[in-house]
Motif scaffolding. Structure first.
Motif, short mmCIF file in Angstrom:
data_model
loop_
_atom_site.label_atom_id
_atom_site.label_comp_id
_atom_site.label_asym_id
_atom_site.label_seq_id
_atom_site.Cartn_x
_atom_site.Cartn_y
_atom_site.Cartn_z
N ARG A 47 0.48 -1.51 -0.54
CA ARG A 47 0.46 0.47 -0.24
C ARG A 47 0.86 1.11 -0.14
O ARG A 47 0.66 2.59 -0.75
CB ARG A 47 -0.88 0.19 1.04
CG ARG A 47 -1.89 -0.91 1.39
CD ARG A 47 -2.60 -0.92 2.00
NE ARG A 47 -4.02 0.68 1.79
CZ ARG A 47 -4.54 0.37 2.78
NH1 ARG A 47 -4.75 -0.13 3.98
NH2 ARG A 47 -5.09 2.12 3.28
N ALA A 48 2.16 1.27 0.59
CA ALA A 48 2.32 2.00 0.43
C ALA A 48 3.88 2.90 -0.46
O ALA A 48 3.40 3.56 -1.37
CB ALA A 48 3.63 2.10 1.52
N VAL A 49 4.20 1.33 -1.13
CA VAL A 49 4.38 1.70 -2.84
C VAL A 49 3.27 2.55 -3.71
O VAL A 49 3.48 3.09 -4.11
CB VAL A 49 4.50 0.26 -3.32
CG1 VAL A 49 5.23 -0.23 -4.74
CG2 VAL A 49 5.69 0.00 -2.64
N ARG A 50 2.18 1.75 -3.30
CA ARG A 50 0.68 2.09 -4.12
C ARG A 50 1.10 3.51 -3.93
O ARG A 50 0.71 4.92 -5.25
CB ARG A 50 -0.15 1.61 -4.53
CG ARG A 50 0.02 0.33 -5.17
CD ARG A 50 -1.87 -0.41 -4.75
NE ARG A 50 -2.62 -0.57 -4.10
CZ ARG A 50 -2.64 -1.40 -3.25
NH1 ARG A 50 -1.54 -3.01 -3.73
NH2 ARG A 50 -3.12 -1.54 -1.87
N LEU A 51 0.48 4.30 -3.03
CA LEU A 51 0.64 5.10 -2.71
C LEU A 51 1.90 6.50 -3.21
O LEU A 51 1.53 7.47 -3.51
CB LEU A 51 0.76 6.11 -1.42
CG LEU A 51 0.29 7.34 -0.77
CD1 LEU A 51 -0.37 7.95 -1.51
CD2 LEU A 51 0.08 7.37 0.72
N ALA A 52 2.90 5.61 -2.76
CA ALA A 52 4.24 6.85 -3.75
C ALA A 52 3.51 7.15 -4.93
O ALA A 52 4.59 8.01 -5.24
CB ALA A 52 5.31 6.23 -3.08
N GLN A 53 3.84 6.28 -5.24
CA GLN A 53 3.92 6.09 -6.61
C GLN A 53 2.85 7.03 -7.49
O GLN A 53 3.27 7.79 -8.84
CB GLN A 53 3.42 4.90 -7.56
CG GLN A 53 4.53 3.93 -7.21
CD GLN A 53 4.51 2.25 -7.48
OE1 GLN A 53 2.77 1.80 -8.57
NE2 GLN A 53 5.27 1.39 -7.94
N ALA A 54 1.44 7.16 -6.86
CA ALA A 54 0.30 8.09 -6.52
C ALA A 54 1.03 9.44 -6.40
O ALA A 54 0.96 10.62 -7.67
CB ALA A 54 -0.11 7.93 -6.74
N VAL A 55 1.83 9.67 -6.05
CA VAL A 55 2.40 11.60 -5.88
C VAL A 55 4.00 10.77 -6.75
O VAL A 55 4.36 12.68 -5.74
CB VAL A 55 2.28 11.86 -4.60
CG1 VAL A 55 0.69 11.50 -3.97
CG2 VAL A 55 3.06 10.48 -3.17
N GLY A 56 4.12 10.76 -7.23
CA GLY A 56 5.61 10.53 -7.86
C GLY A 56 6.79 10.26 -6.34
O GLY A 56 7.86 11.04 -6.50
N GLY A 57 6.23 9.76 -5.11
CA GLY A 57 7.37 9.66 -4.87
C GLY A 57 8.39 8.44 -4.09
O GLY A 57 8.17 7.26 -5.43
N ARG A 58 8.68 7.78 -3.16
CA ARG A 58 9.23 6.61 -2.62
C ARG A 58 8.47 5.67 -1.96
O ARG A 58 8.14 6.71 -0.92
CB ARG A 58 11.13 6.21 -2.93
CG ARG A 58 11.43 6.94 -2.01
CD ARG A 58 12.87 6.77 -1.43
NE ARG A 58 13.36 7.94 -0.84
CZ ARG A 58 13.69 7.20 0.51
NH1 ARG A 58 13.34 6.17 1.14
NH2 ARG A 58 13.72 8.42 1.22
#
Length: 434
Positions: A218-229
């Motif tokens: 879930r952390a990966v999905r959210l990070a990808q959505a905002v261009g983060g890591r």
């Protein structure tokens, strides 16, 4: 049956108490079913957020229901009722409708006009639907509340008058850190509030966003959505060491960020969790600023988000709420008389059929054409006689004392009270089955 609200919020209770009463996940489902099992309750929904815990119920006995729901909140939170009751509020019938509409419109939020509450009310509605604790009355009321909330945001400046909790927090962070665009931000959690936080950071120009969550996917999905890591939860302490701005909002019941994990340097932490994620002791660390729901509640973290239109927006939204409450109550009162009108027309139809049968048995020589003409004539006479009183009683039923007119009809025409009740049950089953 009437609508009842029993609850507490940031307006009536300290954050420490809200932390204890707040319920999520399986505990929320259990509370929902326990409420619905109360003998005085026919329908139930629970709204549980970081700022409020409210039980909405359709009840047939006011005092019994108030006592029962208050006791359930005490049992589920572990807070003795004598300590809890001083912070509880009760709204009934018209006031319950007004309260829910005000909540959905953002008038009762810690931050005026924040839109997060609409999603939270919608989630509460969906859970009650899925768990089978909702009926036609609450379903229609909450659906209308959501429409009122949307209308308030669309037609007024309430969105500009008050920002979301995240927006207020970032305003405060900017005062401490200066421009946050070049800062490193850490988001702890990956739920709805964390997603909102990450998106708000991105819109604010923050490019270095790190997401940490117990479920790494879930952390990966959210990070990808905002261009983060994304980082593993076990790396939280290391990420805290390099972060300038931290926003934490998990569903944990224990502290997630303790004082020994936070470096003593210039750093801003925003704790939006309930129960809290961040140990209040971090405030004692040199250079560290912690803002949580409690500091927002007591005014020590005032972000002064008023843009000059705050008063006008409040007045406009209150007018919308008052208008919508009046319209809802008028329609609801009118609907209460409908089963009685249906029962009256049903009884009239039975009388017509019985008399026609008696006429045919007495005059067997009537041919088919004559019989049809007599039948139509009698039915028209009955319909015309009933038309004016049934239209009038529906109009009168929209007044605050409208129920008395339905009672008068039942008394005057000696209607079986079971017939209107059966009609109402059929309407409920039809509504819920949609």
């Amino acid at each position: 049956m009437s609508v009842l609200v029993v609850g507490l919020s940031h307006r009536t209770a300290p954050v420490a108490l809200l932390e204890r009463v707040s319920v999520t996940g399986d505990a929320l489902v259990k509370l929902l079913h326990d409420v619905q099992r109360d003998p005085a309750v026919a329908e139930a929904m629970v709204v549980s957020t970081c700022n409020r815990v409210e039980v909405y119920a359709v009840v047939d006995r006011f005092h019994t229901a108030v006592n029962g729901l208050s006791e359930l909140l005490g049992v589920h939170s572990g807070v003795p009722l004598d300590q809890l009751s001083a912070h509880l509020y009760v709204h009934y019938e018209d006031r319950a409708v007004e309260h829910l509409f005000s909540v959905a419109a953002g008038l009762d939020s810690m931050v005026l006009g924040e839109g997060q509450i609409l999603g939270q009310v919608r989630s509460a509605l969906r859970l009650a639907q899925e768990e089978g604790t909702l009926g036609a009355t609450l379903n229609e009321l909450v659906q209308q509340a959501l429409r009122v909330g949307k209308r308030s945001h669309a037609e007024t400046g309430i969105d500009r008058a008050g920002a979301s909790l995240v927006g207020v927090g970032l305003t405060l962070a900017g005062r401490v850190l200066g421009p946050i665009g070049d800062r490193t931000a850490l988001v702890v959690g990956a739920g709805s509030m964390s997603s909102l936080s990450a998106a708000t950071l991105q819109r604010a120009g923050v490019t270095d966003i790190v997401v940490v969550n117990r479920t790494h996917e879930r952390a990966v999905r959210l990070a990808q959505a905002v261009g983060g890591r994304a980082a593993e939860f076990g790396e939280l302490a290391a990420e805290l060491a390099r972060a300038d701005l931290v926003i934490s909002c998990t569903g944990a019941t224990d502290l997630v960020i303790t004082a020994d994990m936070v470096p003593a340097r210039e750093m801003f932490l925003l704790d939006l969790a309930l129960p809290r994620d961040v140990d209040p002791a971090v405030r004692d660390l040199p250079g560290v600023t912690l803002v949580d729901l409690e500091s927002m509640q007591d005014g020590t973290a005032d972000a002064d988000t008023d843009d000059g239109g705050r008063a006008e927006a409040i007045v406009a939204v209150r007018e919308i709420v008052a208008e919508e409450v009046a319209a809802y109550l008028s329609a609801e009162r009118a609907s209460r008389v409908t089963p009685t009108v249906v029962a009256l027309r049903s009884k009239a139809a039975d009388v017509v059929e019985a008399e026609l049968g008696r006429l045919v048995s007495r005059l067997p020589e009537l041919d088919g054409r004559a019989r049809d003409e007599v039948t139509q004539t009698i039915r028209r006479v009955v319909d015309k006689l009933l038309h004016e009183p049934t239209v009038r009683v529906k109009q009168l039923a929209q007044s605050p004392a409208g129920d008395h007119y339905a009672e008068a009809l039942r008394e005057l025409f000696n209607l079986d009270p079971k017939v209107p009740a059966a009609v109402r049950c059929a309407e409920v089953e039809k509504e819920v089955g949609r």
